[in-house]
Each structure stands twice: as structure tokens, then as C-alpha cells.
Design a protein around this motif. Structure first.
Motif, PDB file in Angstrom:
ATOM      1  N   HIS A   1      37.483  -2.821 -15.300  1.00  0.00           N
ATOM      2  CA  HIS A   1      36.711  -2.140 -14.257  1.00  0.00           C
ATOM      3  C   HIS A   1      37.550  -1.587 -13.105  1.00  0.00           C
ATOM      4  O   HIS A   1      37.342  -0.430 -12.686  1.00  0.00           O
ATOM      5  CB  HIS A   1      35.616  -3.060 -13.723  1.00  0.00           C
ATOM      6  CG  HIS A   1      34.455  -3.189 -14.672  1.00  0.00           C
ATOM      7  ND1 HIS A   1      33.266  -3.814 -14.342  1.00  0.00           N
ATOM      8  CD2 HIS A   1      34.291  -2.767 -15.950  1.00  0.00           C
ATOM      9  CE1 HIS A   1      32.436  -3.773 -15.356  1.00  0.00           C
ATOM     10  NE2 HIS A   1      33.040  -3.156 -16.350  1.00  0.00           N
ATOM     11  N   PRO A   2      38.518  -2.366 -12.558  1.00  0.00           N
ATOM     12  CA  PRO A   2      39.328  -1.790 -11.474  1.00  0.00           C
ATOM     13  C   PRO A   2      40.103  -0.549 -11.920  1.00  0.00           C
ATOM     14  O   PRO A   2      40.218   0.432 -11.160  1.00  0.00           O
ATOM     15  CB  PRO A   2      40.278  -2.932 -11.099  1.00  0.00           C
ATOM     16  CG  PRO A   2      39.566  -4.174 -11.529  1.00  0.00           C
ATOM     17  CD  PRO A   2      38.843  -3.793 -12.781  1.00  0.00           C
ATOM     18  N   LYS A   3      40.615  -0.563 -13.138  1.00  0.00           N
ATOM     19  CA  LYS A   3      41.374   0.584 -13.650  1.00  0.00           C
ATOM     20  C   LYS A   3      40.451   1.794 -13.871  1.00  0.00           C
ATOM     21  O   LYS A   3      40.841   2.939 -13.610  1.00  0.00           O
ATOM     22  CB  LYS A   3      42.073   0.200 -14.964  1.00  0.00           C
ATOM     23  CG  LYS A   3      43.145  -0.873 -14.797  1.00  0.00           C
ATOM     24  CD  LYS A   3      43.722  -1.289 -16.149  1.00  0.00           C
ATOM     25  CE  LYS A   3      44.899  -2.245 -15.995  1.00  0.00           C
ATOM     26  NZ  LYS A   3      44.543  -3.494 -15.282  1.00  0.00           N
ATOM     27  N   ILE A   4      39.240   1.530 -14.354  1.00  0.00           N
ATOM     28  CA  ILE A   4      38.275   2.616 -14.553  1.00  0.00           C
ATOM     29  C   ILE A   4      37.930   3.249 -13.209  1.00  0.00           C
ATOM     30  O   ILE A   4      37.875   4.485 -13.091  1.00  0.00           O
ATOM     31  CB  ILE A   4      37.001   2.083 -15.248  1.00  0.00           C
ATOM     32  CG1 ILE A   4      37.324   1.652 -16.688  1.00  0.00           C
ATOM     33  CG2 ILE A   4      35.900   3.133 -15.251  1.00  0.00           C
ATOM     34  CD1 ILE A   4      36.217   0.851 -17.347  1.00  0.00           C
ATOM     35  N   ARG A   5      37.699   2.426 -12.190  1.00  0.00           N
ATOM     36  CA  ARG A   5      37.350   2.952 -10.863  1.00  0.00           C
ATOM     37  C   ARG A   5      38.463   3.821 -10.300  1.00  0.00           C
ATOM     38  O   ARG A   5      38.203   4.875  -9.705  1.00  0.00           O
ATOM     39  CB  ARG A   5      37.016   1.807  -9.906  1.00  0.00           C
ATOM     40  CG  ARG A   5      35.647   1.197 -10.136  1.00  0.00           C
ATOM     41  CD  ARG A   5      35.224   0.327  -8.960  1.00  0.00           C
ATOM     42  NE  ARG A   5      36.013  -0.892  -8.891  1.00  0.00           N
ATOM     43  CZ  ARG A   5      35.663  -2.038  -9.479  1.00  0.00           C
ATOM     44  NH1 ARG A   5      34.556  -2.108 -10.186  1.00  0.00           N
ATOM     45  NH2 ARG A   5      36.415  -3.110  -9.356  1.00  0.00           N
ATOM     46  N   ILE A   6      39.701   3.393 -10.470  1.00  0.00           N
ATOM     47  CA  ILE A   6      40.842   4.185  -9.975  1.00  0.00           C
ATOM     48  C   ILE A   6      40.864   5.547 -10.661  1.00  0.00           C
ATOM     49  O   ILE A   6      41.036   6.584 -10.010  1.00  0.00           O
ATOM     50  CB  ILE A   6      42.163   3.419 -10.212  1.00  0.00           C
ATOM     51  CG1 ILE A   6      42.249   2.205  -9.279  1.00  0.00           C
ATOM     52  CG2 ILE A   6      43.365   4.345  -9.994  1.00  0.00           C
ATOM     53  CD1 ILE A   6      43.408   1.277  -9.586  1.00  0.00           C
ATOM     54  N   GLY A   7      40.687   5.560 -11.979  1.00  0.00           N
ATOM     55  CA  GLY A   7      40.688   6.821 -12.712  1.00  0.00           C
ATOM     56  C   GLY A   7      39.560   7.738 -12.287  1.00  0.00           C
ATOM     57  O   GLY A   7      39.750   8.950 -12.126  1.00  0.00           O
ATOM     58  N   MET A   8      38.371   7.170 -12.083  1.00  0.00           N
ATOM     59  CA  MET A   8      37.225   7.975 -11.677  1.00  0.00           C
ATOM     60  C   MET A   8      37.420   8.552 -10.283  1.00  0.00           C
ATOM     61  O   MET A   8      37.057   9.707 -10.013  1.00  0.00           O
ATOM     62  CB  MET A   8      35.948   7.133 -11.745  1.00  0.00           C
ATOM     63  CG  MET A   8      35.568   6.718 -13.164  1.00  0.00           C
ATOM     64  SD  MET A   8      34.064   5.718 -13.262  1.00  0.00           S
ATOM     65  CE  MET A   8      32.820   6.973 -12.946  1.00  0.00           C
ATOM     66  N   LYS A   9      37.999   7.764  -9.398  1.00  0.00           N
ATOM     67  CA  LYS A   9      38.250   8.264  -8.034  1.00  0.00           C
ATOM     68  C   LYS A   9      39.268   9.400  -8.055  1.00  0.00           C
ATOM     69  O   LYS A   9      39.115  10.399  -7.347  1.00  0.00           O
ATOM     70  CB  LYS A   9      38.728   7.122  -7.135  1.00  0.00           C
ATOM     71  CG  LYS A   9      37.613   6.167  -6.737  1.00  0.00           C
ATOM     72  CD  LYS A   9      37.977   5.299  -5.538  1.00  0.00           C
ATOM     73  CE  LYS A   9      38.924   4.205  -5.903  1.00  0.00           C
ATOM     74  NZ  LYS A   9      39.136   3.256  -4.767  1.00  0.00           N
ATOM     75  N   GLU A  10      40.301   9.255  -8.867  1.00  0.00           N
ATOM     76  CA  GLU A  10      41.321  10.305  -8.960  1.00  0.00           C
ATOM     77  C   GLU A  10      40.730  11.596  -9.532  1.00  0.00           C
ATOM     78  O   GLU A  10      41.012  12.691  -9.038  1.00  0.00           O
ATOM     79  CB  GLU A  10      42.488   9.828  -9.826  1.00  0.00           C
ATOM     80  CG  GLU A  10      43.328   8.747  -9.163  1.00  0.00           C
ATOM     81  CD  GLU A  10      44.427   8.210 -10.070  1.00  0.00           C
ATOM     82  OE1 GLU A  10      44.406   8.543 -11.290  1.00  0.00           O
ATOM     83  OE2 GLU A  10      45.291   7.454  -9.576  1.00  0.00           O
ATOM     84  N   GLU A  11      39.884  11.474 -10.577  1.00  0.00           N
ATOM     85  CA  GLU A  11      39.250  12.656 -11.164  1.00  0.00           C
ATOM     86  C   GLU A  11      38.329  13.334 -10.147  1.00  0.00           C
ATOM     87  O   GLU A  11      38.292  14.570 -10.042  1.00  0.00           O
ATOM     88  CB  GLU A  11      38.447  12.261 -12.411  1.00  0.00           C
ATOM     89  CG  GLU A  11      37.793  13.459 -13.094  1.00  0.00           C
ATOM     90  CD  GLU A  11      36.988  13.089 -14.328  1.00  0.00           C
ATOM     91  OE1 GLU A  11      36.230  13.959 -14.814  1.00  0.00           O
ATOM     92  OE2 GLU A  11      37.106  11.944 -14.804  1.00  0.00           O
ATOM     93  N   THR A  12      37.596  12.527  -9.387  1.00  0.00           N
ATOM     94  CA  THR A  12      36.693  13.062  -8.366  1.00  0.00           C
ATOM     95  C   THR A  12      37.469  13.796  -7.279  1.00  0.00           C
ATOM     96  O   THR A  12      37.086  14.902  -6.854  1.00  0.00           O
ATOM     97  CB  THR A  12      35.862  11.925  -7.742  1.00  0.00           C
ATOM     98  OG1 THR A  12      35.114  11.270  -8.768  1.00  0.00           O
ATOM     99  CG2 THR A  12      34.901  12.456  -6.686  1.00  0.00           C
ATOM    100  N   GLU A  13      38.556  13.200  -6.833  1.00  0.00           N
ATOM    101  CA  GLU A  13      39.377  13.835  -5.787  1.00  0.00           C
ATOM    102  C   GLU A  13      39.948  15.160  -6.266  1.00  0.00           C
ATOM    103  O   GLU A  13      39.980  16.144  -5.509  1.00  0.00           O
ATOM    104  CB  GLU A  13      40.500  12.880  -5.370  1.00  0.00           C
ATOM    105  CG  GLU A  13      40.002  11.676  -4.574  1.00  0.00           C
ATOM    106  CD  GLU A  13      41.043  10.587  -4.443  1.00  0.00           C
ATOM    107  OE1 GLU A  13      42.185  10.781  -4.946  1.00  0.00           O
ATOM    108  OE2 GLU A  13      40.729   9.526  -3.860  1.00  0.00           O
ATOM    109  N   ASP A  14      40.378  15.212  -7.524  1.00  0.00           N
ATOM    110  CA  ASP A  14      40.912  16.462  -8.076  1.00  0.00           C
ATOM    111  C   ASP A  14      39.844  17.551  -8.104  1.00  0.00           C
ATOM    112  O   ASP A  14      40.116  18.714  -7.797  1.00  0.00           O
ATOM    113  CB  ASP A  14      41.464  16.224  -9.494  1.00  0.00           C
ATOM    114  CG  ASP A  14      42.749  15.419  -9.487  1.00  0.00           C
ATOM    115  OD1 ASP A  14      43.384  15.310  -8.420  1.00  0.00           O
ATOM    116  OD2 ASP A  14      43.114  14.888 -10.556  1.00  0.00           O
TER     117      ASP A  14
END
Length: 202
Positions: free
Chosen positions: A87-100
Motif C-alpha cells: 500500500h505505501p508503494k502504491i500510494r507513492i506511485g499514484m501521487k507521482e502519476e497525479t502530480e505529472d
């Protein structure tokens, strides 16, 4: 504005997610990130293998998902451990995709498609939530039919998640997916209009 879209197993969340995409919404999919963070050789993959053993792998080194699913659905401690890894790794990836995405389209609402939105901490990262809801008996029937499961197996899978009736109390928007697809689509269109209006006002 980030909108969390969630549901329960066999509630029809993927169908609703596709409808939002058809309306032009940008959807960040937790399931896609869930696969990325456990790809062979990744840190998530290594942690899972360390905990569950190499017998959880297929011959080509991928996670044996049916076997892993069987384990976690019947052993809550295993499920919690797997979630703690991924879950922590998924959240990091989702935040990065959202920021992009927001660098290109600032101010646009983004939908996070997250199956376990309320079960973990991800709901704290979204501004509003949308729940795809069906009554328990319909959820059970659809799951048994879709996955060719016995009633006992289907009940065990549903029980591994927070009940949809509990999630109803936490959601900002509710989509009743127990009737026709057209009825569902009308609700999605209405909610998307409201989300866009709210985003413009911020």
C-alpha cells in the motif's frame, strides 16, 4: 481535487471507472500500480518473497496471484502483512502519476480508483469519495457467477473487505449499481458534473 472511487468486490467499480473515463476524467488506477510495485525484481516483490517464500512464485518468477489471493482471503494476518508491503508503494506511485498529470492540466479533478480506499490510509489523501454500491445479496450472486465460486468461497472473499453498508456511511457520493447500466451511467454523469463544478469553484 482528488476524488476517491471505491466499491466492493463484484460491486461494479471497474464499470463505473470506465464510465468516468468516457466522460473525460483522468483516472489513476490503484490496481495498475499494485502490479507495478510487485513486478519481478522490485523491492515490493523481494519483500513478498522474503515473507511468503519462493513457493508463492510462478515458474517465470511472477507472483502466483491466485495462490496468494487464496492465502490472504483466509488468513487476515497475511493480508495485513501484504497490505503493509504494497500500500505505501502504491500510494507513492499514484501521487507521482497525479502530480505529472496536474503539471499539464492544473486545476483539473483527478479520480483515484482504489478498491480498498476505506480499509487503509488512502482515504486521507483524497478530497471526496464515491462509492459504487450494491446490496449484499446481489454482490454475493454476482461474485459467485463471475468467479465461479461456491457460496462459502464468495462469502469469505466479501468478508475480507469492509462491508459496503459500512462504506456507505463514509462516502460523499453513492452510485447504486444494482439496476441497469443506463441507470448507473446517469448517476455517474450527474456526479461528474458536480465534481467539475466544485473544481471550478476552488
Amino acid at each position: 481535487m482528488i476524488i476517491g472511487l471505491t466499491g466492493g468486490i463484484a460491486s461494479g467499480k471497474s464499470t463505473v471507472s470506465a464510465m468516468f473515463r468516457e466522460l473525460g476524467a483522468y483516472v489513476v488506477d490503484a490496481d495498475i500500480w499494485a502490479r507495478k510495485v510487485v513486478s519481478p525484481g522490485s523491492s515490493g516483490w523481494k519483500e513478498i518473497v522474503d515473507f511468503f517464500g519462493r513457493e508463492i512464485l510462478t515458474e517465470d518468477g511472477e507472483l502466483n496471484r491466485p495462490q496468494l489471493a487464496e492465502l490472504i482471503f483466509h488468513h487476515p494476518d497475511y493480508r495485513h502483512r501484504l497490505n503493509a508491503i504494497t500500500h505505501p508503494k502504491i500510494r507513492i506511485g499514484m501521487k507521482e502519476e497525479t502530480e505529472d498529470y496536474l503539471k499539464q492540466y492544473p486545476g483539473q479533478p483527478v479520480i483515484w480508483d482504489v478498491p480498498l480506499l476505506f480499509e487503509g490510509d488512502t482515504h486521507q489523501l483524497v478530497d471526496e469519495t464515491v462509492l459504487v454500491y450494491v446490496p449484499y445479496d446481489i454482490q454475493l450472486e454476482r461474485l459467485m457467477k463471475r468467479n465461479q465460486l461456491s457460496e462459502e468461497e464468495a462469502k469469505a472473499r466479501i468478508a475480507s473487505q469492509m462491508p459496503l453498508d459500512s462504506k456507505r456511511k463514509l462516502a460523499d457520493y453513492l452510485i447504486d449499481n444494482s439496476l441497469t447500466l443506463e441507470h448507473t451511467r446517469e448517476q455517474v454523469q450527474s456526479i461528474w458534473r458536480t465534481i467539475q463544478q466544485n473544481a471550478c469553484q476552488e
